[in-house]
Structure formats: structure tokens, C-alpha cells
Design an enzyme around this catalytic site. Sequence first.
Site, PDB file in Angstrom:
ATOM      1  CG  PHE A 140       5.186 -11.085   1.754  1.00  0.00           C
ATOM      2  CD1 PHE A 140       5.582 -11.871   2.827  1.00  0.00           C
ATOM      3  CD2 PHE A 140       4.950  -9.740   1.978  1.00  0.00           C
ATOM      4  CE1 PHE A 140       5.749 -11.317   4.099  1.00  0.00           C
ATOM      5  CE2 PHE A 140       5.120  -9.180   3.247  1.00  0.00           C
ATOM      6  CZ  PHE A 140       5.524  -9.980   4.297  1.00  0.00           C
ATOM      7  CG  ASP A 225      -0.455  -6.924  -1.749  1.00  0.00           C
ATOM      8  OD1 ASP A 225      -0.023  -5.751  -1.784  1.00  0.00           O
ATOM      9  OD2 ASP A 225      -0.210  -7.718  -0.816  1.00  0.00           O
ATOM     10  CE  LYS A 254       6.404  -3.069   2.251  1.00  0.00           C
ATOM     11  NZ  LYS A 254       5.884  -4.360   1.796  1.00  0.00           N
TER      12      LYS A 254
END
Length: 400
Positions: A140, A225, A254
Amino acid sequence: MKTQDYINLEDKFGAHNYHPLDVVIERAEGVWVYDVEGNKYLDCLSAYSAVNQGHCHPRILETFIEQAKKLTLTSRAFRNDQLPLFYQKLSEISGYEMSLPVNSGTEAVETALKLVRKWAYQVKKIERHEAEIITVGNNFHGRSITVISFSTEPLYRDDFGPFTPGFINVPYGDIAAMEAAITPNTAAIMLEPIQGEAGVIVPPAGYLKAVAALCKKYNVLFMADEIQVGLGRTGKMFACQHENVRPDVVILGKALGGGFYPVAAVLADHAIMGLFQPGEHGSTFGGNPLAAAVARVSLQVLQDENLIENAYEMGEYFMDQLAEIPSPHVKEVRGKGLLIGVELHEKANGARRFCEALQSEGILCKETHENVIRFAPPLVIDKATIDWALERIRKVLLMA
Ligand SMILES: *Cc1c(COP(=O)(O)O)cnc(C)c1O
């Protein structure tokens, strides 16, 4: 207005691209959130790890307000007095020489992909537009067209082609398949050191180290990531540090914005990041002074409050205790630090009903895929609160 009124409005006027729990939150503090009916819940999702520092952290709030009163946006046509200090802080916490700030995780992934393609042509001398990037199963990395081009999840991509070429997919955790996929045109390998959205998938021990070794051997860049698992979530500043791996390119997002403001960034050393020339890439809001100020203090809070150590210690405790619950529904408890997945057996009838039961007990969790409950509270959580939660989780996992 009551809960149902808000839900009705949202369902009528909003796109239905999410399936949220039916709780309407109106305020929050630390690990706790409060709904419009006055109910209090423990947040065990932390906005997918974007509020590692806890909701409405007072120090971040103060910086946010003070900076918002002074200067919020200059665009990068002019310089501002906050961005240099943010760059410096990012370098200090990461050890990378340079960074490039943008506004969302997806945008940071896109930025990183452009960066490694440029490296492929300028440094590795791959023939122009022939570069390949290896990605892994169940990845993802966001929702843009390019990013879903290498998704293996039909729901994310089936109706959204045509796709961006130049991506190869191999199973996550399979180092032989990875090596077999490398060609002279391989520019980079990109993966999550622990897969969050896939259901908290921790790769086999030694996998990250082996990928890094392959990258060295074949002159390929290692892109990590760390948008969800970085910044303390797993008990290290970066999840790759569990295997002492230093990727060539690190992607953050985030929690970089402390839950206040969307901030993301790509980190690399000068030999790679220095390839971007003026005009080749940019973003109107990227690196704006409000983002820079908020992100810098968000990183400072992680350090000053020892949140990374706390994530490690509380995570160990939480995971051990979860594993002791003698629930017939639980197949496996796994994770690192405060990123914990509880996978249920198929016959448990899905994680959603357990999340709904937890909601009635005052704990907010979200299922990932069908059968995994993710527990990822803000990193400021203490042992007493975990004990409070465990009592309720035990009850829910032991229900029929
Ligand atoms: C959330 C996430 C992204 C996308 O970030 P957005 O800010 O939602 O665009 C990318 N990669 C990983 C691993 C993520 O968890």
C-alpha cells in the site's frame, strides 16, 4: 444534532469511498476521543498512525496557532524562515543529508518514484524511459493512478486503468523472487518495512537486510515507505532500523504532521536528492511555513517525550497480553511496537463485528481487510490505559 443526523448528512452529500464505524467524533485529547453524544473512547487507530504524538498535543497546538498567526504560505517562489529549520531537524533525526517536503504520503511516493527514475537515467545510465521499479505483493503506497498501477488489490485498481508502466511485482518476503526480478533496467525496489494496510505483515527476519544487500549487489536503490511504520510507531524511529538497514530513499508522512496538518517528505543523501533541478518537481503547499513549523515540533515531541522507547515498551507488553487471551477466534497476534495486528480465523465471521463490539466497550479500532483487527494507539499511551483496554478486548475476543 445527534449521531444519526450527521451520518445521514454525510451519506447524502459525501462520496461513499469509506465505510467508517458509526461514531461521530467531535473532540479529542491524547489517546481519548469523544463523540457528539458525550461518549469517550480509546483511539486504537491513531488516524492510521498520523497521531503518534496523541490528539491535540498541547505543544504542537501552540506552535500551530503561533505560526498560523504569523505566516502560513509563501509558495516556494520565495523562501520562508521555517523551512530551513525543518530540513535541519529532519536531517538530524534521520541522518539523511537532504529532504523534499510535500503534502501527502501519496505525493511523497510519487516524488520518490520520480527521483529514482531520474537517478536511473542520469547515474545508472539506463536507457531513457526504460527504468523498472520492483514493488511487492499486497503493498500500500497510496491511491494515485501511478501508485495503484502496482497495487495487487483488485478493489484499489480494477476500475481505474489504464495504468502507469514500469513496475514489476514480486511476493513480499520472498528474496529469491526479488533477485530473479532484477534486470539491468532495474532502478529501485520499493517496499514497506512492515506492511500496515495489508494487515500488519511483518516480513521474515533478515528480509530487509537481504533486500538491501541485493540493492548493493545490482546497483539498485532501496526505497522504504515508512509513512505508516516510521516515526516511532514500531519502537524505532524507522522500522528499517529493526534490521539495521539504511535505505537509499525514505518516504515519510502521517505522524510527520503531528495529526494537525498534512506533511510528508522524501529523504535521501545529496548524491540522489541533489539530482532534482529547479523546475523539475514542485508543489504549491509543499514546505509551507505552517507545515514546516508543525512538523519540526512534531519530531521534537517524539524525542522529548521518549515516545519511541514508550512505543517499544508498551508495544511488547500489549502484544504479550493480547497473545495470552485464550480466544477461539484468534489465529495470530503479530506486529512490532505499537503496531499490532490480531488476525482472526475465517470462521470468526470477520473482524468488523469485533470492531463494532469494541466500540460499544469504548475502544475504537478498524478492521484491515476481512480478518485483521489493528491495534495502534497513540504512542503516548501508558500501562494503566493498556490494562483498561485489555480488560475490554478480552471480553470482546471471548464472545461467541
Ligand atoms: C497512508 C499511507 C500512504 C499514503 O499516504 P496518504 O497521506 O494517505 O496519501 C502511503 N504509504 C503507506 C505505507 C501508508 O500507510
